[in-house]
Design a protein around this motif. Structure first.
Motif, PDB file in Angstrom:
ATOM      1  N   TYR A   1       0.811  -1.221   0.000  1.00 17.71           N
ATOM      2  CA  TYR A   1       0.000   0.000   0.000  1.00 17.71           C
ATOM      3  C   TYR A   1       0.845   1.272   0.000  1.00 17.71           C
ATOM      4  O   TYR A   1       0.348   2.351   0.311  1.00 17.71           O
ATOM      5  CB  TYR A   1      -0.994  -0.033   1.162  1.00 17.71           C
ATOM      6  N   HIS A   2       2.108   1.139  -0.383  1.00 19.66           N
ATOM      7  CA  HIS A   2       3.004   2.300  -0.437  1.00 19.66           C
ATOM      8  C   HIS A   2       2.475   3.367  -1.402  1.00 19.66           C
ATOM      9  O   HIS A   2       2.442   4.554  -1.054  1.00 19.66           O
ATOM     10  CB  HIS A   2       4.416   1.871  -0.849  1.00 19.66           C
ATOM     11  N   GLU A   3       2.054   2.964  -2.591  1.00 17.31           N
ATOM     12  CA  GLU A   3       1.574   3.937  -3.576  1.00 17.31           C
ATOM     13  C   GLU A   3       0.320   4.651  -3.098  1.00 17.31           C
ATOM     14  O   GLU A   3       0.187   5.869  -3.285  1.00 17.31           O
ATOM     15  CB  GLU A   3       1.342   3.273  -4.925  1.00 17.31           C
ATOM     16  N   LEU A   4      -0.596   3.904  -2.494  1.00 20.39           N
ATOM     17  CA  LEU A   4      -1.811   4.526  -1.951  1.00 20.39           C
ATOM     18  C   LEU A   4      -1.431   5.538  -0.869  1.00 20.39           C
ATOM     19  O   LEU A   4      -1.931   6.666  -0.857  1.00 20.39           O
ATOM     20  CB  LEU A   4      -2.751   3.454  -1.386  1.00 20.39           C
ATOM     21  N   TYR A   5      -0.544   5.143   0.017  1.00 17.79           N
ATOM     22  CA  TYR A   5      -0.056   6.044   1.064  1.00 17.79           C
ATOM     23  C   TYR A   5       0.610   7.273   0.447  1.00 17.79           C
ATOM     24  O   TYR A   5       0.347   8.408   0.868  1.00 17.79           O
ATOM     25  CB  TYR A   5       0.919   5.281   1.957  1.00 17.79           C
ATOM     26  N   GLN A   6       1.470   7.063  -0.542  1.00 13.33           N
ATOM     27  CA  GLN A   6       2.162   8.178  -1.183  1.00 13.33           C
ATOM     28  C   GLN A   6       1.185   9.181  -1.788  1.00 13.33           C
ATOM     29  O   GLN A   6       1.475  10.375  -1.835  1.00 13.33           O
ATOM     30  CB  GLN A   6       3.120   7.676  -2.255  1.00 13.33           C
ATOM     31  N   SER A   7       0.027   8.699  -2.227  1.00 16.64           N
ATOM     32  CA  SER A   7      -0.940   9.598  -2.858  1.00 16.64           C
ATOM     33  C   SER A   7      -1.505  10.625  -1.872  1.00 16.64           C
ATOM     34  O   SER A   7      -2.025  11.656  -2.291  1.00 16.64           O
ATOM     35  CB  SER A   7      -2.070   8.798  -3.513  1.00 16.64           C
ATOM     36  N   VAL A   8      -1.387  10.364  -0.570  1.00 18.54           N
ATOM     37  CA  VAL A   8      -1.907  11.293   0.445  1.00 18.54           C
ATOM     38  C   VAL A   8      -0.879  11.638   1.524  1.00 18.54           C
ATOM     39  O   VAL A   8      -1.190  12.348   2.479  1.00 18.54           O
ATOM     40  CB  VAL A   8      -3.188  10.738   1.113  1.00 18.54           C
ATOM     41  N   SER A   9       0.349  11.159   1.367  1.00 16.26           N
ATOM     42  CA  SER A   9       1.339  11.332   2.439  1.00 16.26           C
ATOM     43  C   SER A   9       1.671  12.794   2.707  1.00 16.26           C
ATOM     44  O   SER A   9       2.065  13.148   3.827  1.00 16.26           O
ATOM     45  CB  SER A   9       2.609  10.539   2.142  1.00 16.26           C
ATOM     46  N   ASP A  10       1.482  13.668   1.725  1.00 18.86           N
ATOM     47  CA  ASP A  10       1.754  15.085   1.965  1.00 18.86           C
ATOM     48  C   ASP A  10       0.729  15.710   2.909  1.00 18.86           C
ATOM     49  O   ASP A  10       0.941  16.804   3.426  1.00 18.86           O
ATOM     50  CB  ASP A  10       1.822  15.858   0.644  1.00 18.86           C
ATOM     51  N   GLN A  11      -0.355  15.001   3.163  1.00 19.79           N
ATOM     52  CA  GLN A  11      -1.380  15.452   4.107  1.00 19.79           C
ATOM     53  C   GLN A  11      -1.229  14.789   5.478  1.00 19.79           C
ATOM     54  O   GLN A  11      -1.970  15.089   6.406  1.00 19.79           O
ATOM     55  CB  GLN A  11      -2.783  15.129   3.568  1.00 19.79           C
ATOM     56  N   ALA A  12      -0.282  13.870   5.603  1.00 18.22           N
ATOM     57  CA  ALA A  12      -0.188  13.028   6.799  1.00 18.22           C
ATOM     58  C   ALA A  12       0.537  13.722   7.952  1.00 18.22           C
ATOM     59  O   ALA A  12       1.475  14.493   7.758  1.00 18.22           O
ATOM     60  CB  ALA A  12       0.521  11.719   6.472  1.00 18.22           C
ATOM     61  N   ALA A  13       0.065  13.390   9.147  1.00 17.98           N
ATOM     62  CA  ALA A  13       0.701  13.802  10.392  1.00 17.98           C
ATOM     63  C   ALA A  13       0.635  12.613  11.338  1.00 17.98           C
ATOM     64  O   ALA A  13      -0.207  11.724  11.186  1.00 17.98           O
ATOM     65  CB  ALA A  13      -0.006  15.008  10.992  1.00 17.98           C
ATOM     66  N   VAL A  14       1.537  12.590  12.313  1.00 14.73           N
ATOM     67  CA  VAL A  14       1.582  11.474  13.254  1.00 14.73           C
ATOM     68  C   VAL A  14       1.649  12.028  14.676  1.00 14.73           C
ATOM     69  O   VAL A  14       2.290  13.049  14.924  1.00 14.73           O
ATOM     70  CB  VAL A  14       2.770  10.528  12.935  1.00 14.73           C
ATOM     71  N   CYS A  15       0.964  11.361  15.577  1.00 16.80           N
ATOM     72  CA  CYS A  15       0.967  11.753  16.985  1.00 16.80           C
ATOM     73  C   CYS A  15       2.368  11.572  17.566  1.00 16.80           C
ATOM     74  O   CYS A  15       2.928  10.472  17.530  1.00 16.80           O
ATOM     75  CB  CYS A  15      -0.040  10.909  17.762  1.00 16.80           C
ATOM     76  N   ASP A  16       2.916  12.640  18.092  1.00 13.47           N
ATOM     77  CA  ASP A  16       4.258  12.612  18.659  1.00 13.47           C
ATOM     78  C   ASP A  16       4.352  11.649  19.842  1.00 13.47           C
ATOM     79  O   ASP A  16       5.244  10.815  19.903  1.00 13.47           O
ATOM     80  CB  ASP A  16       4.661  14.026  19.080  1.00 13.47           C
ATOM     81  N   TYR A  17       3.417  11.750  20.762  1.00 15.75           N
ATOM     82  CA  TYR A  17       3.435  10.904  21.959  1.00 15.75           C
ATOM     83  C   TYR A  17       3.317   9.431  21.589  1.00 15.75           C
ATOM     84  O   TYR A  17       4.062   8.588  22.073  1.00 15.75           O
ATOM     85  CB  TYR A  17       2.296  11.305  22.906  1.00 15.75           C
ATOM     86  N   CYS A  18       2.376   9.126  20.713  1.00 16.36           N
ATOM     87  CA  CYS A  18       2.117   7.726  20.366  1.00 16.36           C
ATOM     88  C   CYS A  18       3.237   7.123  19.528  1.00 16.36           C
ATOM     89  O   CYS A  18       3.526   5.927  19.654  1.00 16.36           O
ATOM     90  CB  CYS A  18       0.767   7.594  19.669  1.00 16.36           C
ATOM     91  N   ALA A  19       3.877   7.921  18.681  1.00 13.11           N
ATOM     92  CA  ALA A  19       5.024   7.400  17.933  1.00 13.11           C
ATOM     93  C   ALA A  19       6.087   6.914  18.904  1.00 13.11           C
ATOM     94  O   ALA A  19       6.694   5.855  18.691  1.00 13.11           O
ATOM     95  CB  ALA A  19       5.578   8.472  17.005  1.00 13.11           C
ATOM     96  N   ASN A  20       6.304   7.650  19.976  1.00 15.30           N
ATOM     97  CA  ASN A  20       7.256   7.235  20.998  1.00 15.30           C
ATOM     98  C   ASN A  20       6.735   6.017  21.758  1.00 15.30           C
ATOM     99  O   ASN A  20       7.463   5.042  21.951  1.00 15.30           O
ATOM    100  CB  ASN A  20       7.540   8.385  21.963  1.00 15.30           C
ATOM    101  N   ALA A  21       5.483   6.051  22.156  1.00 11.52           N
ATOM    102  CA  ALA A  21       4.902   4.954  22.941  1.00 11.52           C
ATOM    103  C   ALA A  21       4.889   3.636  22.175  1.00 11.52           C
ATOM    104  O   ALA A  21       5.021   2.570  22.771  1.00 11.52           O
ATOM    105  CB  ALA A  21       3.474   5.318  23.373  1.00 11.52           C
ATOM    106  N   PHE A  22       4.745   3.700  20.853  1.00  7.28           N
ATOM    107  CA  PHE A  22       4.705   2.491  20.039  1.00  7.28           C
ATOM    108  C   PHE A  22       6.051   2.184  19.376  1.00  7.28           C
ATOM    109  O   PHE A  22       6.135   1.318  18.508  1.00  7.28           O
ATOM    110  CB  PHE A  22       3.582   2.571  19.004  1.00  7.28           C
ATOM    111  N   GLY A  23       7.091   2.874  19.791  1.00  9.78           N
ATOM    112  CA  GLY A  23       8.446   2.532  19.381  1.00  9.78           C
ATOM    113  C   GLY A  23       8.829   2.882  17.958  1.00  9.78           C
ATOM    114  O   GLY A  23       9.759   2.281  17.409  1.00  9.78           O
ATOM    115  N   VAL A  24       8.143   3.829  17.346  1.00  6.67           N
ATOM    116  CA  VAL A  24       8.469   4.187  15.965  1.00  6.67           C
ATOM    117  C   VAL A  24       8.941   5.632  15.821  1.00  6.67           C
ATOM    118  O   VAL A  24       9.060   6.139  14.704  1.00  6.67           O
ATOM    119  CB  VAL A  24       7.273   3.910  15.016  1.00  6.67           C
ATOM    120  N   GLU A  25       9.247   6.267  16.925  1.00  2.95           N
ATOM    121  CA  GLU A  25       9.649   7.675  16.906  1.00  2.95           C
ATOM    122  C   GLU A  25      10.867   7.902  16.000  1.00  2.95           C
ATOM    123  O   GLU A  25      10.885   8.826  15.183  1.00  2.95           O
ATOM    124  CB  GLU A  25       9.939   8.161  18.319  1.00  2.95           C
TER     125      GLU A  25
END
Length: 118
Positions: free
Chosen positions: A61-85
């Protein structure tokens, strides 16, 4: 004009989680393709785990994601809590932390966004 905030909460553990992700990305793309609509795409909670996976060019699903990735944001706290910071930090995806490290859903509602969760 429609204002929509698509929030991906589904993790990466199951087939149904993948289905929720894809449905969320498809919804986001539909809003993004309409020039009169405003879109916020937020990866929150366990959904933050998708960012490093979707950034991989070999992901289904990389291409689908890329089609909207410029609109994407990620929760700072949760990225850390889930180990992907660290992995998120190597991408162009912005982190949001308006509400004690989390995105402010209230501010989106106050700005007349419809909140759609997946």
């Amino acid at each position: 004009m429609v204002k929509a905030a698509v929030v991906i909460l589904a993790g990466t553990e199951s087939h149904s989680d993948t289905g929720r992700l894809v449905n969320g990305l498809e919804a986001a793309r539909e809003f993004d393709e309409n020039p009169d609509d405003e879109l916020e795409l937020i990866f929150d909670g366990a959904g933050t785990q998708w960012i490093p996976e979707l950034e991989d060019e070999d992901h289904d699903y990389h291409e689908l994601y890329q089609s909207v990735s410029d609109q994407a944001a990620v929760c700072d706290y949760c990225a850390n809590a889930f180990g992907v910071e660290d992995a998120v930090g190597t991408t162009d995806v912005v982190t949001v932390d308006e509400n004690e490290g989390h995105p402010s859903i209230r501010s989106l509602v106050d700005d007349d966004y419809e909140i759609i969760t997946f």
